[in-house]
Design an enzyme around this catalytic site. Structure first.
Site, PDB file in Angstrom:
ATOM      1  N   ASP A 181       0.650  23.941  12.271  1.00  0.00           N
ATOM      2  CA  ASP A 181       0.307  23.436  10.943  1.00  0.00           C
ATOM      3  C   ASP A 181       1.107  24.151   9.858  1.00  0.00           C
ATOM      4  O   ASP A 181       1.669  23.524   8.956  1.00  0.00           O
ATOM      5  CB  ASP A 181      -1.181  23.644  10.677  1.00  0.00           C
ATOM      6  CG  ASP A 181      -2.065  22.744  11.518  1.00  0.00           C
ATOM      7  OD1 ASP A 181      -1.890  21.521  11.433  1.00  0.00           O
ATOM      8  OD2 ASP A 181      -2.909  23.269  12.247  1.00  0.00           O
ATOM      9  N   VAL A 182       1.122  25.466   9.933  1.00  0.00           N
ATOM     10  CA  VAL A 182       1.816  26.255   8.916  1.00  0.00           C
ATOM     11  C   VAL A 182       3.319  25.951   8.943  1.00  0.00           C
ATOM     12  O   VAL A 182       3.947  25.748   7.896  1.00  0.00           O
ATOM     13  CB  VAL A 182       1.555  27.753   9.135  1.00  0.00           C
ATOM     14  CG1 VAL A 182       2.464  28.603   8.253  1.00  0.00           C
ATOM     15  CG2 VAL A 182       0.087  28.079   8.832  1.00  0.00           C
TER      16      VAL A 182
END
Length: 325
Positions: A181-182
């Site tokens: 996600d990051v």
């Protein structure tokens, strides 16, 4: 960088965040840090699901979730019911005076309510619509997976990363929680910056399609290259193409060590007082060292056995061998 948003790279840029969980919020947080005005759209009543994810902090009777605070600094928040006509009209008005929309909702959600990129660019031809999803959804480039929902661990699994993390006699293992996600949020922010720059030339916005699987596959580049060029399948817990790389034991714990080539290998061999290993056929290059890893690791850790992590790290770094505790 100045604390004032007036002198930051994205000062004057307005971003609408149709976002939840991590990838979208992390992307818009980066834009907000760079000076953009970010308006986060949330569900009335419940908001972003990460408002309920621990750890929690409480002050003056108000409880807030660390899971939410981590990725939502420097933003404004607006509760908007996009299932209602009034909510959709409000969003359209916001888009008409904005520069960027970042959206990481379930694929198809915005299509169902008539607020996808094709609809919004009619309202504002300059709008940049960044869509983050598991498998990508740029028209003309969809796959059979494009409509699937996805979390970070799905992207790690389907790009082979989980299969490489851990040990040969153990199951595949995920990496850091939320890494996909990051990383996807960061990659998307980079795509948005390019789109903003291109808009200066064309006067028009565009769709930025960010697939978590694409983003994570890029991180697995070395393994993809190995298989593409040699047909060899990487094995979990064993690096066949480069060694030493991993955790090595000192008397008070472990240090991380990576030797990508024979230049660094010579420095290591000299530091541990085994210059003979430079010309030893059992350690001629990274591949051969990998085949003899058990033999060589014992030699390296024998040198480290009477040293603290600090002592070993200092000696190796002084010799030009990058390492850390």
């Amino acid at each position: 960088m100045s604390n004032s948003t007036e002198n930051r790279p994205l000062s004057g840029i307005r971003v609408i965040g149709l976002e939840q969980y991590m990838s979208g919020p992390y992307c818009t947080m980066l834009l907000a840090d760079a000076g953009a005005e970010v308006i986060k759209i949330e569900r009335p009543g419940s908001g972003d699901p990460r408002r309920l994810i621990p750890p929690f902090v409480e002050k003056n009777g108000v409880k807030k979730a660390g899971g939410y605070l981590s990725y939502n600094r420097n933003k404004k928040s607006l509760a908007l019911n996009l299932q209602s006509e009034a909510g959709r009209e409000t969003l359209k008005q916001l888009v008409s005076v904005s520069d960027v929309v970042v959206e990481n909702l379930r694929p198809g959600s915005m299509d169902k309510i008539g607020l996808n990129y094709d609809s919004l660019k009619k309202i504002n031809p300059r709008i940049i619509y960044a869509a983050i999803s598991g498998f990508g959804r740029l028209p003309g480039f969809e796959s059979e997976y494009s409509s699937r929902p996805a979390f970070d661990i799905v992207a790690e699994a389907m790009t082979g990363i989980m299969d490489l993390v851990g040990f040969a006699d153990k199951p595949p293992t995920y990496t850091l929680y939320g890494m996909a996600d990051v990383h996807s949020g960061l990659a998307t922010a980079y795509g948005i910056m390019q789109a903003l720059f291109m808009r200066e030339r064309t006067g028009l916005g565009q769709m930025v399609d960010s697939a978590m699987v694409d983003n994570m596959l890029a991180l697995n580049e070395r393994m993809v290259t190995l298989y593409s060029l040699t047909g060899e399948e990487p094995k979990r817990g064993s690096l066949r193409h480069v060694w030493p790389r991993g955790a090595f034991k000192c008397k008070d714990g472990y240090i991380a060590l990576n030797v990508p080539d024979n230049i660094i290998w010579k420095r290591l061999a000299d530091t541990i007082q085994r210059p003979d290993l430079v010309d030893d056929p059992r350690s001629a290059d990274g591949v051969i060292r990998g085949e003899n890893a058990e033999f060589l690791q014992a030699i390296i850790e024998d040198w480290m056995a009477d040293k603290t992590r600090g002592e070993a790290v200092s000696a190796l770094n002084d010799a030009g061998v990058p390492t850390g505790p």
